[in-house]
Design a protein around this motif. Structure first.
Motif, PDB file in Angstrom:
ATOM      1  N   HIS A   1      44.632 103.791  41.914  1.00  0.00           N
ATOM      2  CA  HIS A   1      43.891 103.464  43.120  1.00  0.00           C
ATOM      3  C   HIS A   1      44.123 102.161  43.172  1.00  0.00           C
ATOM      4  CE1 HIS A   1      39.673 103.125  42.058  1.00  0.00           C
ATOM      5  NE2 HIS A   1      40.087 102.370  43.407  1.00  0.00           N
ATOM      6  N   ASP A   2      44.778 102.536  45.077  1.00  0.00           N
ATOM      7  CA  ASP A   2      44.165 100.925  45.656  1.00  0.00           C
ATOM      8  C   ASP A   2      43.362 101.275  46.154  1.00  0.00           C
ATOM      9  OD1 ASP A   2      46.867 100.277  44.934  1.00  0.00           O
ATOM     10  OD2 ASP A   2      48.009 100.637  46.332  1.00  0.00           O
ATOM     11  N   LEU A   3      42.227 100.091  46.728  1.00  0.00           N
ATOM     12  CA  LEU A   3      41.227 100.217  47.714  1.00  0.00           C
ATOM     13  C   LEU A   3      41.144  99.529  49.106  1.00  0.00           C
ATOM     14  CD1 LEU A   3      38.282 100.659  48.124  1.00  0.00           C
ATOM     15  CD2 LEU A   3      37.453  98.395  46.713  1.00  0.00           C
ATOM     16  N   TRP A   4      41.226 100.173  49.832  1.00  0.00           N
ATOM     17  CA  TRP A   4      41.261  99.302  51.418  1.00  0.00           C
ATOM     18  C   TRP A   4      39.645  99.828  52.423  1.00  0.00           C
ATOM     19  CZ3 TRP A   4      46.446  98.463  53.819  1.00  0.00           C
ATOM     20  CH2 TRP A   4      46.610  99.281  53.232  1.00  0.00           C
ATOM     21  N   LEU A   5      39.661  98.375  52.748  1.00  0.00           N
ATOM     22  CA  LEU A   5      38.557  98.195  53.661  1.00  0.00           C
ATOM     23  C   LEU A   5      38.413  97.464  55.623  1.00  0.00           C
ATOM     24  CD1 LEU A   5      36.405  96.157  51.043  1.00  0.00           C
ATOM     25  CD2 LEU A   5      36.100  98.803  51.564  1.00  0.00           C
ATOM     26  N   ALA A   6      37.869  98.302  55.867  1.00  0.00           N
ATOM     27  CA  ALA A   6      37.682  97.858  56.960  1.00  0.00           C
ATOM     28  C   ALA A   6      35.896  97.821  57.991  1.00  0.00           C
ATOM     29  CB  ALA A   6      38.357  98.943  57.673  1.00  0.00           C
ATOM     30  N   PHE A   7      36.380  96.448  58.566  1.00  0.00           N
ATOM     31  CA  PHE A   7      34.306  95.985  58.480  1.00  0.00           C
ATOM     32  C   PHE A   7      33.894  96.209  59.664  1.00  0.00           C
ATOM     33  CE2 PHE A   7      35.351  94.414  54.953  1.00  0.00           C
ATOM     34  CZ  PHE A   7      34.255  94.780  53.391  1.00  0.00           C
ATOM     35  N   PHE A   8      33.639  96.824  60.792  1.00  0.00           N
ATOM     36  CA  PHE A   8      32.518  96.986  61.772  1.00  0.00           C
ATOM     37  C   PHE A   8      31.342  96.779  61.911  1.00  0.00           C
ATOM     38  CE2 PHE A   8      33.007 101.113  60.107  1.00  0.00           C
ATOM     39  CZ  PHE A   8      32.128 101.857  60.459  1.00  0.00           C
ATOM     40  N   LYS A   9      30.523  96.490  63.260  1.00  0.00           N
ATOM     41  CA  LYS A   9      29.255  96.890  63.217  1.00  0.00           C
ATOM     42  C   LYS A   9      28.618  97.153  64.189  1.00  0.00           C
ATOM     43  CE  LYS A   9      29.346  91.434  62.501  1.00  0.00           C
ATOM     44  NZ  LYS A   9      29.272  90.369  63.009  1.00  0.00           N
ATOM     45  N   ASP A  10      27.430  97.937  63.912  1.00  0.00           N
ATOM     46  CA  ASP A  10      27.275  98.645  65.120  1.00  0.00           C
ATOM     47  C   ASP A  10      26.441  98.082  66.472  1.00  0.00           C
ATOM     48  OD1 ASP A  10      24.663  97.722  64.280  1.00  0.00           O
ATOM     49  OD2 ASP A  10      23.845  99.870  62.990  1.00  0.00           O
ATOM     50  N   PRO A  11      25.589  98.690  67.572  1.00  0.00           N
ATOM     51  CA  PRO A  11      25.085  98.093  68.267  1.00  0.00           C
ATOM     52  C   PRO A  11      23.793  97.243  67.810  1.00  0.00           C
ATOM     53  CG  PRO A  11      25.516 100.093  69.185  1.00  0.00           C
ATOM     54  CD  PRO A  11      25.081 100.285  67.339  1.00  0.00           C
ATOM     55  N   ASP A  12      23.201  97.220  66.713  1.00  0.00           N
ATOM     56  CA  ASP A  12      22.193  96.768  66.229  1.00  0.00           C
ATOM     57  C   ASP A  12      22.522  95.545  65.207  1.00  0.00           C
ATOM     58  OD1 ASP A  12      19.432  97.131  67.225  1.00  0.00           O
ATOM     59  OD2 ASP A  12      20.252  98.942  67.002  1.00  0.00           O
ATOM     60  N   ARG A  13      24.397  95.517  65.258  1.00  0.00           N
ATOM     61  CA  ARG A  13      24.909  94.063  64.641  1.00  0.00           C
ATOM     62  C   ARG A  13      24.651  94.215  62.830  1.00  0.00           C
ATOM     63  NH1 ARG A  13      28.335  91.371  66.404  1.00  0.00           N
ATOM     64  NH2 ARG A  13      28.236  89.648  65.598  1.00  0.00           N
ATOM     65  N   ASN A  14      24.345  95.707  62.439  1.00  0.00           N
ATOM     66  CA  ASN A  14      24.004  95.888  60.957  1.00  0.00           C
ATOM     67  C   ASN A  14      26.201  95.975  60.827  1.00  0.00           C
ATOM     68  OD1 ASN A  14      21.395  96.390  60.288  1.00  0.00           O
ATOM     69  ND2 ASN A  14      21.628  97.473  61.757  1.00  0.00           N
ATOM     70  N   VAL A  15      26.285  95.446  59.630  1.00  0.00           N
ATOM     71  CA  VAL A  15      27.390  95.500  59.767  1.00  0.00           C
ATOM     72  C   VAL A  15      28.493  96.704  58.405  1.00  0.00           C
ATOM     73  CG1 VAL A  15      28.710  94.600  58.026  1.00  0.00           C
ATOM     74  CG2 VAL A  15      27.712  92.641  58.688  1.00  0.00           C
ATOM     75  N   LEU A  16      29.280  97.891  58.574  1.00  0.00           N
ATOM     76  CA  LEU A  16      29.360  98.683  58.135  1.00  0.00           C
ATOM     77  C   LEU A  16      30.571  98.542  56.982  1.00  0.00           C
ATOM     78  CD1 LEU A  16      27.305 101.012  61.758  1.00  0.00           C
ATOM     79  CD2 LEU A  16      26.755 100.645  59.032  1.00  0.00           C
ATOM     80  N   ALA A  17      31.273  99.516  56.876  1.00  0.00           N
ATOM     81  CA  ALA A  17      31.911  99.930  56.740  1.00  0.00           C
ATOM     82  C   ALA A  17      33.151 101.115  56.082  1.00  0.00           C
ATOM     83  CB  ALA A  17      32.988  98.631  55.653  1.00  0.00           C
ATOM     84  N   LEU A  18      34.571 101.241  56.340  1.00  0.00           N
ATOM     85  CA  LEU A  18      35.376 102.218  55.900  1.00  0.00           C
ATOM     86  C   LEU A  18      35.790 101.211  54.774  1.00  0.00           C
ATOM     87  CD1 LEU A  18      37.142 103.217  59.085  1.00  0.00           C
ATOM     88  CD2 LEU A  18      35.136 104.317  57.965  1.00  0.00           C
ATOM     89  N   MET A  19      35.864 102.997  53.571  1.00  0.00           N
ATOM     90  CA  MET A  19      36.396 102.102  52.267  1.00  0.00           C
ATOM     91  C   MET A  19      37.569 103.717  52.244  1.00  0.00           C
ATOM     92  SD  MET A  19      33.808 102.824  50.058  1.00  0.00           S
ATOM     93  CE  MET A  19      34.730 102.681  48.241  1.00  0.00           C
TER      94      MET A  19
END
Length: 127
Positions: free
Chosen positions: A103-121
């Motif tokens: 498989h190929d691994l894809w990511l996209a990062f974002f932050k919540d209102p408290d600046r916690n880093v989150l990601a889609l994978m």
């Protein structure tokens, strides 16, 4: 050493500074299922069987950003588009991180209102 019997992650805690603002983001922007709230300090969500607890920091040593949570999605482009439409601001477009054997691994990062880093994978199977 014997196995202590750990089967899975039961709960993940994220520090937030405004529980109600965080509830709106996780419920309305990420569309996670709100399980219950324990006002004014905590709210609990279901993320595919893993409970996510949002809480005010209990002690000063707990008041810091979290580890990165990676939310698995089947179609990262579609999830990115949908979440952007619900007010999520991404750090960058979804991008290919690794071409693996199956498989190929894809990511996209974002932050919540408290600046916690989150990601889609997304793990896209090879054809």
């Amino acid at each position: 050493m014997t196995n202590p019997g750990i089967e899975s992650i039961g709960q993940i805690a994220l520090v937030v500074h405004d529980v109600q603002k965080a509830v709106v983001f996780y419920r309305d922007s990420l569309r996670l299922k709100l399980l219950f709230q324990a006002p004014p300090k905590m709210a609990f969500f279901d993320c595919a069987g893993v409970r996510l607890m949002l809480s005010l920091p209990e002690k000063p040593e707990f008041d810091h950003p979290s580890s990165i949570l990676y939310f698995r999605v089947p179609d990262i482009q579609r999830a990115h588009e949908s979440m952007t439409g619900h007010g999520v601001v991404f750090e960058e477009e979804p991008h290919l991180v690794a071409r693996l054997e199956t498989h190929d691994l894809w990511l996209a990062f974002f932050k919540d209102p408290d600046r916690n880093v989150l990601a889609l994978m997304s793990e896209i199977p090879k054809r």
